[in-house]
Design a protein around this motif. Structure first.
Motif, PDB file in Angstrom:
ATOM      1  N   MET A  58       0.823  -1.207   0.000  1.00 58.50           N
ATOM      2  CA  MET A  58       0.000   0.000   0.000  1.00 58.50           C
ATOM      3  C   MET A  58       0.859   1.260   0.000  1.00 58.50           C
ATOM      4  O   MET A  58       0.507   2.253  -0.630  1.00 58.50           O
ATOM      5  N   THR A  59       1.997   1.224   0.679  1.00 57.02           N
ATOM      6  CA  THR A  59       2.888   2.380   0.702  1.00 57.02           C
ATOM      7  C   THR A  59       3.482   2.629  -0.685  1.00 57.02           C
ATOM      8  O   THR A  59       3.522   3.770  -1.157  1.00 57.02           O
ATOM      9  N   SER A 102       0.745   3.903  -3.037  1.00 57.95           N
ATOM     10  CA  SER A 102       0.443   5.303  -2.726  1.00 57.95           C
ATOM     11  C   SER A 102       1.494   6.232  -3.319  1.00 57.95           C
ATOM     12  O   SER A 102       1.164   7.286  -3.881  1.00 57.95           O
ATOM     13  N   THR A 152       0.552   8.816  -6.443  1.00 65.69           N
ATOM     14  CA  THR A 152       0.775  10.249  -6.258  1.00 65.69           C
ATOM     15  C   THR A 152       1.747  10.787  -7.290  1.00 65.69           C
ATOM     16  O   THR A 152       1.559  11.880  -7.838  1.00 65.69           O
ATOM     17  N   ALA A 167       2.960  11.448   0.766  1.00 65.18           N
ATOM     18  CA  ALA A 167       1.823  10.516   0.686  1.00 65.18           C
ATOM     19  C   ALA A 167       2.242   9.120   1.151  1.00 65.18           C
ATOM     20  O   ALA A 167       1.503   8.458   1.891  1.00 65.18           O
ATOM     21  N   ALA A 168       3.413   8.673   0.753  1.00 67.54           N
ATOM     22  CA  ALA A 168       3.899   7.359   1.190  1.00 67.54           C
ATOM     23  C   ALA A 168       4.174   7.360   2.690  1.00 67.54           C
ATOM     24  O   ALA A 168       3.860   6.388   3.389  1.00 67.54           O
ATOM     25  N   THR A 197       0.790   7.213   4.405  1.00 65.85           N
ATOM     26  CA  THR A 197       0.211   5.875   4.271  1.00 65.85           C
ATOM     27  C   THR A 197       0.898   4.890   5.203  1.00 65.85           C
ATOM     28  O   THR A 197       0.240   4.088   5.872  1.00 65.85           O
ATOM     29  N   GLN A 219      -4.390  14.070  -2.277  1.00 66.83           N
ATOM     30  CA  GLN A 219      -3.886  12.716  -2.033  1.00 66.83           C
ATOM     31  C   GLN A 219      -4.711  11.954  -1.010  1.00 66.83           C
ATOM     32  O   GLN A 219      -4.659  10.729  -0.973  1.00 66.83           O
ATOM     33  N   TRP A 243      -6.959   8.820  -2.054  1.00 64.10           N
ATOM     34  CA  TRP A 243      -6.517   7.423  -2.135  1.00 64.10           C
ATOM     35  C   TRP A 243      -5.756   6.972  -0.901  1.00 64.10           C
ATOM     36  O   TRP A 243      -5.619   5.785  -0.659  1.00 64.10           O
ATOM     37  N   ILE A 244      -5.261   7.876  -0.082  1.00 66.82           N
ATOM     38  CA  ILE A 244      -4.545   7.462   1.132  1.00 66.82           C
ATOM     39  C   ILE A 244      -5.512   6.834   2.132  1.00 66.82           C
ATOM     40  O   ILE A 244      -5.245   5.754   2.670  1.00 66.82           O
ATOM     41  N   PHE A 249      -6.724   3.354   1.113  1.00 65.71           N
ATOM     42  CA  PHE A 249      -5.626   2.397   1.265  1.00 65.71           C
ATOM     43  C   PHE A 249      -5.442   2.021   2.724  1.00 65.71           C
ATOM     44  O   PHE A 249      -5.212   0.869   3.050  1.00 65.71           O
ATOM     45  N   CYS A 250      -5.549   3.001   3.594  1.00 65.07           N
ATOM     46  CA  CYS A 250      -5.279   2.750   5.012  1.00 65.07           C
ATOM     47  C   CYS A 250      -6.434   2.054   5.714  1.00 65.07           C
ATOM     48  O   CYS A 250      -6.209   1.197   6.560  1.00 65.07           O
TER      49      CYS A 250
END
Length: 126
Positions: free
Chosen positions: A9-10, A13, A17, A35-36, A39, A101, A104-105, A108-109
């Motif tokens: 996921m990281t 992300s 981005t 963003a990473a 995440t 961002q 989608w963050i 994902f989380c």
């Protein structure tokens, strides 16, 4: 399995981005890194909450059973937001404010993190 899901996921992300910016600039790279970073931190917090749940236990039962963990997770998330949005900490850590961002963050989380880990817990306790 948790580590692989968090790492995937990281990376996703970061890539999503980076692809959102057509001209590859320093600002685009910093946005992708932030963003990473976000995440990674939020998935670790949700993962710690998942580790303290038992099969068949609802979310509200877990919150009542472990209030200090719940408070700690929100405190850490708040401190991370301060790191991302305060200008003084932005200069120290090289972060930039996230705006679009979050689209989608957060999925994902939250969504992607809860579904695979619940399947693992179901198999282990069944």
């Amino acid at each position: 399995l948790r580590s692989l899901v968090i790492a995937l996921m990281t990376i996703v992300s970061f890539v999503v981005t980076l692809k959102a910016f057509h001209p590859m600039t320093e600002e685009a790279r910093r946005q992708a890194q932030t963003a990473a970073f976000t995440t990674l931190i939020l998935t670790q917090l949700f993962s710690s909450f998942q580790c303290h749940r038992f099969w068949g236990e609802s979310l509200f039962q877990r919150i009542r059973a472990n209030v200090p963990l719940f408070v700690t997770i929100f405190t850490c998330a708040g401190l991370h937001l301060l790191v991302v949005y305060l200008p003084a900490t932005q200069q120290i850590l090289g972060t930039v404010p996230l705006i679009a961002q979050w689209e989608w963050i957060l999925p994902f989380c939250i969504i992607l993190m809860l579904i695979p880990l619940n399947l693992v817990n179901q198999r282990r306790y069944a």
